[in-house]
Design a protein around this motif. Structure first.
Motif, PDB file in Angstrom:
ATOM      1  N   LYS A 113       0.817  -1.236  -0.057  1.00 29.15           N
ATOM      2  CA  LYS A 113      -0.009   0.067  -0.185  1.00 29.15           C
ATOM      3  C   LYS A 113       0.956   1.366  -0.090  1.00 29.15           C
ATOM      4  CE  LYS A 113      -2.236   1.068   3.869  1.00 29.15           C
ATOM      5  NZ  LYS A 113      -3.239   1.126   4.905  1.00 29.15           N
ATOM      6  N   ASP A 114       0.873   2.045  -1.080  1.00 27.58           N
ATOM      7  CA  ASP A 114       1.554   3.247  -1.045  1.00 27.58           C
ATOM      8  C   ASP A 114       0.657   4.635  -1.118  1.00 27.58           C
ATOM      9  OD1 ASP A 114       4.339   4.605  -1.867  1.00 27.58           O
ATOM     10  OD2 ASP A 114       2.660   5.509  -3.071  1.00 27.58           O
ATOM     11  N   GLN A 115       0.782   5.160   0.076  1.00 23.10           N
ATOM     12  CA  GLN A 115      -0.071   6.548   0.272  1.00 23.10           C
ATOM     13  C   GLN A 115       0.883   7.527   0.325  1.00 23.10           C
ATOM     14  OE1 GLN A 115      -1.943   5.849   4.041  1.00 23.10           O
ATOM     15  NE2 GLN A 115      -3.631   4.894   3.035  1.00 23.10           N
ATOM     16  N   SER A 116       0.404   8.850  -0.531  1.00 25.47           N
ATOM     17  CA  SER A 116       1.368   9.871  -0.491  1.00 25.47           C
ATOM     18  C   SER A 116       0.465  11.308  -0.441  1.00 25.47           C
ATOM     19  CB  SER A 116       2.210  10.111  -1.947  1.00 25.47           C
ATOM     20  OG  SER A 116       0.996   9.830  -3.084  1.00 25.47           O
ATOM     21  N   THR A 117       1.198  12.106   0.131  1.00 20.64           N
ATOM     22  CA  THR A 117       0.738  13.409   0.047  1.00 20.64           C
ATOM     23  C   THR A 117       1.519  14.630  -0.215  1.00 20.64           C
ATOM     24  OG1 THR A 117      -0.687  12.865   2.176  1.00 20.64           O
ATOM     25  CG2 THR A 117      -0.311  15.194   1.934  1.00 20.64           C
ATOM     26  N   ARG A 123      -3.111  10.477  -2.195  1.00 20.62           N
ATOM     27  CA  ARG A 123      -3.648   9.480  -2.858  1.00 20.62           C
ATOM     28  C   ARG A 123      -3.112   7.963  -2.495  1.00 20.62           C
ATOM     29  NH1 ARG A 123      -0.469  10.063  -8.771  1.00 20.62           N
ATOM     30  NH2 ARG A 123      -1.619  12.035  -8.476  1.00 20.62           N
ATOM     31  N   GLU A 124      -3.672   6.950  -2.870  1.00 24.68           N
ATOM     32  CA  GLU A 124      -3.534   5.566  -2.382  1.00 24.68           C
ATOM     33  C   GLU A 124      -3.458   4.761  -3.608  1.00 24.68           C
ATOM     34  OE1 GLU A 124      -4.892   3.413   1.369  1.00 24.68           O
ATOM     35  OE2 GLU A 124      -6.204   2.407  -0.155  1.00 24.68           O
ATOM     36  N   ARG A 125      -2.446   3.872  -3.466  1.00 26.71           N
ATOM     37  CA  ARG A 125      -2.180   2.768  -4.515  1.00 26.71           C
ATOM     38  C   ARG A 125      -1.969   1.467  -4.024  1.00 26.71           C
ATOM     39  NH1 ARG A 125      -3.921   6.430  -6.872  1.00 26.71           N
ATOM     40  NH2 ARG A 125      -3.417   7.623  -8.616  1.00 26.71           N
ATOM     41  N   VAL A 126      -2.758   0.489  -4.291  1.00 24.37           N
ATOM     42  CA  VAL A 126      -2.692  -1.039  -3.755  1.00 24.37           C
ATOM     43  C   VAL A 126      -2.799  -1.824  -5.061  1.00 24.37           C
ATOM     44  CG1 VAL A 126      -3.537  -2.528  -2.234  1.00 24.37           C
ATOM     45  CG2 VAL A 126      -3.895  -0.231  -1.533  1.00 24.37           C
TER      46      VAL A 126
END
Length: 862
Positions: free
Chosen positions: A340-344, A370-373
């Motif tokens: 799980k990659d979450q970025s701001t 955003r979030e990328r799974v």
């Protein structure tokens, strides 16, 4: 990256113990006696910086100065405090303030709860820009995404003035990164750290670097920071599901399912911030603020599942329940892996100009969260035993224990060779949340009257693409092919371990051997569309307020107007009378528009003997979360559970009264008491029912507006440096805080009953004991909250609570020189778990343990 199996680097606590033992000796061995705090009163941070490095006291002074000068009721954490505490992120730093508690994920602070109110009722901004959340259905800002090292100060505004955003029923959390003008000349700070989580035994790393400088005759400033941390850790979990069973004539509440879960987590954080300032000699201030954070979580979850209710309840005696005829496939083993990659990203630019008696300021900005799974996959296996099993379940303790009788032999259900692959579940997810904002303010006046007015616009766009597909055409595979060593688990025997690497290698090599059965194609299509939605929210606001000074009394009066336009598009899923999903899936568009006038009145009185009194009447709102308001459903076919949105929701509206009295004890202490009351219309709570007419045969959780909710609370805070004491005793400082809440609301779905507000702890306590002397720094800090209601069911037996929690942390440091220091930190010293229970504390629903963690590090400050 997947968790590696096999030997792992370890270190004992011998080095830590030696360091702790030597620190007092090193302090006593200093040849140059430090200036006595009793003689050199710490009246300002510049004096401290040139006489003796005392970071705890310095941060306390900065926070007290900001709190004392503020017109609103606030709490502040300064940058030096962020370095003192063993905090990994912004959420954990904020819990040190009175009235603040946090909810945790995998043992780390994630969401911030202000005065016991749900985190979705807060507004969160970075350098003046509101930020979104990577969560697919919530407004709760995930503050574990932002590392503490990326920030300069944190402020919680508990009673906003009209020039602040109105969506702050809980509070307004303001995160600021450093400006070069926050420093005295050139500054370089760095940190190198190694940490050790008890359960995994891995050695983890953390690096941080911050630089700032002012040039061009003091006109230009640049501040830059970068930090990076990586943690490998584990957690042990047990989960129990309870339901009523009348097989024996009486309606008995029994554990129908029990799961042992083991988590292996690799968590990485990266933070970057670059701030530019221009303050020309002729006047004006201009700035650019940027902050970026990235949070990557690679998680392996191994589960052993025992579904007792698939058999027959044939006996009950005291706290013992006996089950027979349990089919072999009621025993299941699962392995899930996902990254799980979450970025701001937050970027803002603005400025300030003065024209005689007037001042204007302006800002434009953009945030992208955003979030990328992309790769979530779970392999599901079922026990292939030779016959039905029986079980005796002991409910005499909050976490039930059990004994199985298996015709295949003792312990056969723990052997991976006896489990066969049933299906593969794929669940990728992608969430985007973007917002653009512009605001303009003008302030004018002179003498005792100041007028201020402003306008702002926020344009937010959000999309969630959540997919799920079950592939039941699979190769013939025994779980034994992926076997590794048995993992340690605090609650029970997990059996053979399962190798993530073997699973991923096998799936890559045999991807073509998996597929959908014809009868699953339609259902997978529906599941891939049910949770998706797109939403847009536009907020236009304007305010006007006046500030009137009457000697020691300051009055701020004004009003804020906010207009909200919301549009969303989602998918509607239908079920037939048998509970089967029905095609086609239809798209549904919803919209809502509403306006809110939010008047406010603030009083501040500077009394004699360093007393400051504040009172406020404010009106605030909170908008329903995007996922709650959008037409969407989260469908769990295996457990017959659905989480559904509700486009008919109304926003929360709250009228608030706040009073506080603060007595400043010299320049280094404060004693304060606060009283607050809130009337909240339309409080939104999640209600779970087994009788939803839209989804027969499913347990459905849906947000609904309840009746009026009330909140009454009292806050106490006392923090003090004992620098008036003689000699080494003057290095002592302490703080204690407490919040007591009385909350109540009701729901039409449970007539005649009242509830405490979900996620509202009735008691919140914090305390610390610190010491700084001769280069030695020590701090023992505690944060405690009582239990709280988490989810409301059909009846009290199905209500879910989160149990009380106490966090105890220790920090020790030693200044080798004015520029170099070493430190040791210990977190979760009480080895506190996360625990949920159903109905009452004797029925544990979930218990997850993380163990203690330790860190050794080196700091440089040039």
């Amino acid at each position: 990256m997947p968790r590696r199996n096999g030997p792992r680097p370890r270190f004992t606590l011998l080095a830590s113990a030696m360091g702790l033992a030597l620190l007092p000796s090193l302090a006593m061995a200093q040849t140059a006696a430090p200036a006595q705090p009793g003689e050199e009163k710490a009246a300002d941070t510049a004096t401290l910086a040139t006489v003796e490095v005392r970071s705890q006291l310095e941060s306390q002074l900065r926070a007290l100065d900001l709190q004392r000068d503020a017109d609103a009721i606030i709490g502040v954490v300064s940058s030096d405090s962020l370095g003192v505490y063993p905090d990994k992120n912004v959420a954990e730093s904020l819990q040190r303030l009175p009235g603040i508690s946090i909810t945790r994920d995998q043992g780390e602070g994630r969401f911030v709860v202000v005065r016991g109110l749900d985190a979705s009722l807060n507004s969160v901004s970075v350098n003046g820009m509101p930020i979104g959340t990577p969560e697919d259905s919530s407004r709760q800002a995930t503050l574990d995404v932002i590392p503490s090292d990326s920030t300069e100060r944190l402020t919680v505004v508990k009673a906003p003035t009209p020039d602040m955003s109105g969506d702050a029923i809980g509070g307004s959390i303001e995160i600021e990164s450093a400006s070069a003008f926050d420093r005295d000349g050139r500054s370089l700070r760095g940190r190198v750290e190694a940490s050790y989580p008890q359960l995994s035994g891995d050695v983890n790393s953390k690096l941080a670097f911050n630089y700032s400088d002012v040039s061009g005759n003091g006109e230009f400033g640049v501040a830059f920071g970068v930090n990076r941390s990586e943690r490998d850790f584990e957690s042990d979990n047990v989960e129990v599901e309870y339901d009523f069973n009348d097989n024996l004539g009486d309606d008995l509440l029994i554990p129908v399912e029990l799961q042992y879960r083991k988590y292996f987590v690799n968590r990485e954080r990266t933070g970057l911030n670059l701030n530019l300032d221009w303050r020309p000699e002729g006047g004006g201030r201009y700035y650019l603020r940027t902050l970026y954070s990235d949070f990557t979580d690679a998680e392996t979850r191994q589960r052993s599942i025992y579904v007792f209710d698939d058999g027959e309840l044939t006996g009950a005696s005291g706290e013992t329940r006996e089950f027979t005829d349990i089919p072999p496939d009621a025993l299941r083993r699962r392995l899930r892996f996902r990254t799980k990659d979450q970025s701001t990203l937050a970027i803002s630019a603005g400025g300030e100009n003065r024209f005689d008696a007037a001042r204007i300021d302006y800002q434009v900005g953009y945030t992208d969260t955003r979030e990328r799974v992309p790769d979530e996959v779970e392999s599901r296996f079922e026990y292939d035993g030779v016959g039905d099993l029986s079980a005796i379940v002991d409910m005499s303790s909050p976490v039930p224990t059990f004994a199985l009788t298996d015709p295949g032999g003792d312990g056969a259900w723990l052997d991976n060779d006896n489990y066969v692959l049933d299906r593969l579940v794929l669940a990728p997810k992608f969430v985007d949340d973007e917002e653009t904002q512009a605001k303009f303010n003008v302030e004018f006046g002179s003498g005792t009257v100041t007028w201020k007015a402003g306008v702002s616009g926020r344009w937010r766009s959000r999309s969630a693409d959540v997919d799920e597909a079950e592939l039941r055409i699979t190769p013939d595979l025994s779980l034994g092919a992926w076997t590794t060593g048995s993992p340690e688990h605090r609650f029970g025997d997990l059996g053979d371990g399962i190798s993530t690497r073997e699973m991923l290698d096998y799936l890559r090599a045999n991807a073509g051997a998996f597929g959908e059965r014809p009868q699953d194609v339609a259902e997978n299509l529906i599941l891939s569309l049910a949770e998706d939605y797109r939403a847009d929210e536009d907020i236009l606001a304007a305010y006007a307020m006046g500030t009137f000074d009457f000697d020691a009394l300051r009055v701020i009066a004004g009003a804020r107007f906010e207009r909200t336009d919301f549009d969303a598009v989602g998918n509607v899923v239908e079920l037939d009378d048998n509970g089967d999903l029905v095609l086609p899936v239809t798209e549904r568009a919803v919209s809502a528009s509403y306006s809110n006038l939010l008047p406010g009145l603030h009083l501040r009185y500077d009394g004699s003997n360093d007393w400051v009194f504040r009172g406020a009447w404010t009106n605030t709102i909170a908008r329903p979360s995007f996922g709650d308001l959008s037409p969407r459903q989260t469908i769990n076919r295996e457990d017959s559970e659905i989480d559904a949105g509700n486009p008919e929701l109304d926003p929360y509206e709250s009228s608030n009264l706040d009073f506080s009295a603060e007595h400043y004890l010299g320049s280094t202490g404060v004693f304060s008491v606060g009283v607050f009351h809130k009337d909240i219309d339309g409080y939104i709570a999640e209600v779970t029912t087994n009788a939803d007419p839209d989804f027969p045969g499913f347990e459905v959780t849906r947000p609904v507006n309840g009746d009026e909710a009330t909140v009454f609370g009292v806050e106490l805070n006392w923090q003090q440096s004992l620098d008036q004491l003689p000699g080494a005793w003057s290095g002592l400082l302490f703080g204690v805080g407490a919040t007591w809440l009385d909350t109540e609301f009701s729901l039409p779905q449970r007539p005649g009953e009242t509830f405490t507000l979900p996620r509202a702890s009735e008691n919140i306590y914090s305390a610390y004991l610190g010491y700084e002397w001769a280069g030695l720094s020590a701090r023992l800090s505690l944060a405690k909250r009582s239990d709280y209601l988490d989810e409301i069911g059909d009846s009290p037996d199905y209500d879910i609570y989160v149990a009380q929690n106490t966090q105890l942390d220790l920090s020790l440091g030693y200044d080798v020189s004015r520029n170099w220091s070493v430190y040791f930190e210990a977190s979760n010293l009480l080895d506190e778990p996360l625990e949920l229970y159903q109905g009452n504390a004797s029925r544990t629903l979930q218990r997850e343990e993380y163990g203690r963690s330790y860190a050794l590090g080196l700091r440089v400050n040039l």
